[in-house]
Design an enzyme around this catalytic site. Sequence first.
Site, PDB file in Angstrom:
ATOM      1  N   LEU A   1     -35.981  -2.211 -61.517  1.00  0.00           N
ATOM      2  CA  LEU A   1     -35.516  -1.933 -60.050  1.00  0.00           C
ATOM      3  C   LEU A   1     -35.481  -0.423 -59.659  1.00  0.00           C
ATOM      4  O   LEU A   1     -35.099   0.204 -60.385  1.00  0.00           O
ATOM      5  CB  LEU A   1     -34.234  -2.558 -59.781  1.00  0.00           C
ATOM      6  CG  LEU A   1     -33.871  -4.216 -60.422  1.00  0.00           C
ATOM      7  CD1 LEU A   1     -32.790  -4.636 -60.206  1.00  0.00           C
ATOM      8  CD2 LEU A   1     -34.831  -5.001 -59.467  1.00  0.00           C
ATOM      9  N   HIS A   2     -35.850  -0.345 -58.405  1.00  0.00           N
ATOM     10  CA  HIS A   2     -35.954   0.904 -57.648  1.00  0.00           C
ATOM     11  C   HIS A   2     -35.366   0.766 -56.347  1.00  0.00           C
ATOM     12  O   HIS A   2     -34.831  -0.400 -56.004  1.00  0.00           O
ATOM     13  CB  HIS A   2     -37.388   1.681 -57.527  1.00  0.00           C
ATOM     14  CG  HIS A   2     -38.391   0.494 -57.118  1.00  0.00           C
ATOM     15  ND1 HIS A   2     -38.227   0.037 -55.702  1.00  0.00           N
ATOM     16  CD2 HIS A   2     -39.321   0.099 -57.529  1.00  0.00           C
ATOM     17  CE1 HIS A   2     -39.454  -0.521 -55.346  1.00  0.00           C
ATOM     18  NE2 HIS A   2     -39.888  -0.889 -56.556  1.00  0.00           N
TER      19      HIS A   2
ATOM     20  N   GLY B   1     -36.498   0.304 -53.508  1.00  0.00           N
ATOM     21  CA  GLY B   1     -36.960  -0.800 -52.511  1.00  0.00           C
ATOM     22  C   GLY B   1     -36.306  -1.993 -52.911  1.00  0.00           C
ATOM     23  O   GLY B   1     -36.232  -2.437 -51.974  1.00  0.00           O
ATOM     24  N   HIS B   2     -36.214  -2.004 -54.125  1.00  0.00           N
ATOM     25  CA  HIS B   2     -35.635  -3.480 -54.586  1.00  0.00           C
ATOM     26  C   HIS B   2     -34.026  -3.533 -53.958  1.00  0.00           C
ATOM     27  O   HIS B   2     -33.650  -4.511 -53.447  1.00  0.00           O
ATOM     28  CB  HIS B   2     -35.604  -3.774 -55.985  1.00  0.00           C
ATOM     29  CG  HIS B   2     -36.737  -3.906 -56.675  1.00  0.00           C
ATOM     30  ND1 HIS B   2     -37.507  -2.872 -57.431  1.00  0.00           N
ATOM     31  CD2 HIS B   2     -37.783  -4.872 -56.549  1.00  0.00           C
ATOM     32  CE1 HIS B   2     -38.497  -3.474 -58.141  1.00  0.00           C
ATOM     33  NE2 HIS B   2     -39.027  -4.619 -57.543  1.00  0.00           N
TER      34      HIS B   2
ATOM     35  N   SER C   1     -42.482   1.966 -56.415  1.00  0.00           N
ATOM     36  CA  SER C   1     -43.007   0.808 -57.151  1.00  0.00           C
ATOM     37  C   SER C   1     -42.727   1.019 -58.355  1.00  0.00           C
ATOM     38  O   SER C   1     -42.776   2.063 -58.907  1.00  0.00           O
ATOM     39  CB  SER C   1     -44.709   0.924 -56.826  1.00  0.00           C
ATOM     40  OG  SER C   1     -45.081  -0.058 -58.000  1.00  0.00           O
TER      41      SER C   1
ATOM     42  N   ARG D   1     -44.390   0.478 -60.871  1.00  0.00           N
ATOM     43  CA  ARG D   1     -45.720   0.997 -61.630  1.00  0.00           C
ATOM     44  C   ARG D   1     -45.871   2.184 -61.310  1.00  0.00           C
ATOM     45  O   ARG D   1     -46.564   2.928 -62.292  1.00  0.00           O
ATOM     46  CB  ARG D   1     -46.930   0.143 -60.974  1.00  0.00           C
ATOM     47  CG  ARG D   1     -47.249  -1.184 -61.631  1.00  0.00           C
ATOM     48  CD  ARG D   1     -48.427  -1.941 -61.455  1.00  0.00           C
ATOM     49  NE  ARG D   1     -48.631  -3.127 -61.993  1.00  0.00           N
ATOM     50  CZ  ARG D   1     -48.554  -4.356 -61.488  1.00  0.00           C
ATOM     51  NH1 ARG D   1     -48.010  -4.328 -60.192  1.00  0.00           N
ATOM     52  NH2 ARG D   1     -48.691  -5.495 -62.047  1.00  0.00           N
TER      53      ARG D   1
END
Length: 285
Positions: free
Chosen positions: A33-34, A36-37, A186, A188
């Site tokens: 999780l970052h 954004g999440h 992301s 990634r």
Amino acid sequence: MEIAREIEGLKQLVKAAKSGGKTVAFVPTMGALHAGHLSLIDIAHKHAEFVVVSIYVNPKQFGPDEDFDTYPRVPEKDIELCKKQNVDIVFLPDNETMYGNGPQFITLKVNELSMHLDGKSRLGFFDGIVTVVNKLFNIVEPDVAVFGQKDFQQFRILSAMAEEFNHPVKMIMAPIARAGDGLALSSRNAYLTKDERILAPSLYRSLCYLKDCIENGILQPKTLLGHQKKELQEKGLKIDYLGIYDISSMAPVEKLTKNTDYLLAGAVYAGKTRLIDNLLVHIKS
Ligand code: AMP
């Protein structure tokens, strides 16, 4: 916060919340999780009293040459972040819980909506996503589900899935959370080397430049797109796609019409890492 690893346990907890009069919002994720999440979780809290987050790296949405084995998995850290975000339940199923051990007799297949953008270069990707989200919607039975604009095609396809499969869920699209230099966050991005990380925001900068040109009257942007692709390539990024798409059919569009919204989207490789990004563009009348 409760952690559910089994379907029955999760269903009981959701049922109890619902019978206590609470509405349920759901945020499906693959973890690592970052911010954004976390922004999706914030939005979920605004729409419902009870928030369920799933963390599951779905093997069905990875191609044979993709990064399923190396995808970042940090469940303990994710659980801590969810606690801080006041999530009510984290659902952490394993593959057996999601798909069982036996054969699967039914396959879901996405048609036209997956012909372009990510669906074109990642065969079976959206079939895997609709399969898992269809199951997750049946398990969680949320009133509201929150997804990110970063995966705009995913949102379009899942909205169609919810409608065609009669899931009584309100679909909400959250804006793209970005790093200070514009790079879309992301999981990634963790793969990027230092040099690739410096290069990575070029995609966002190209999209911003194109949006500006289009909104200022360039309605046949083919040449402009060609120039931007060349520039990105010269910087060292490999282009998968860069184009303008109809927000409903997801088909590429060459000539833009006034008073219409379009999706301006790109996918590039920085080394081995695939980056995607998009902006919504409105052509004024
Ligand atoms: P993932 O864990 O990558 O499958 O993503 C889970 C959800 O988070 C999806 O709905 C994504 O669209 C969303 N998401 C991923 N990155 C971002 C971002 N930078 N901003 C907003 N939402 C995002």
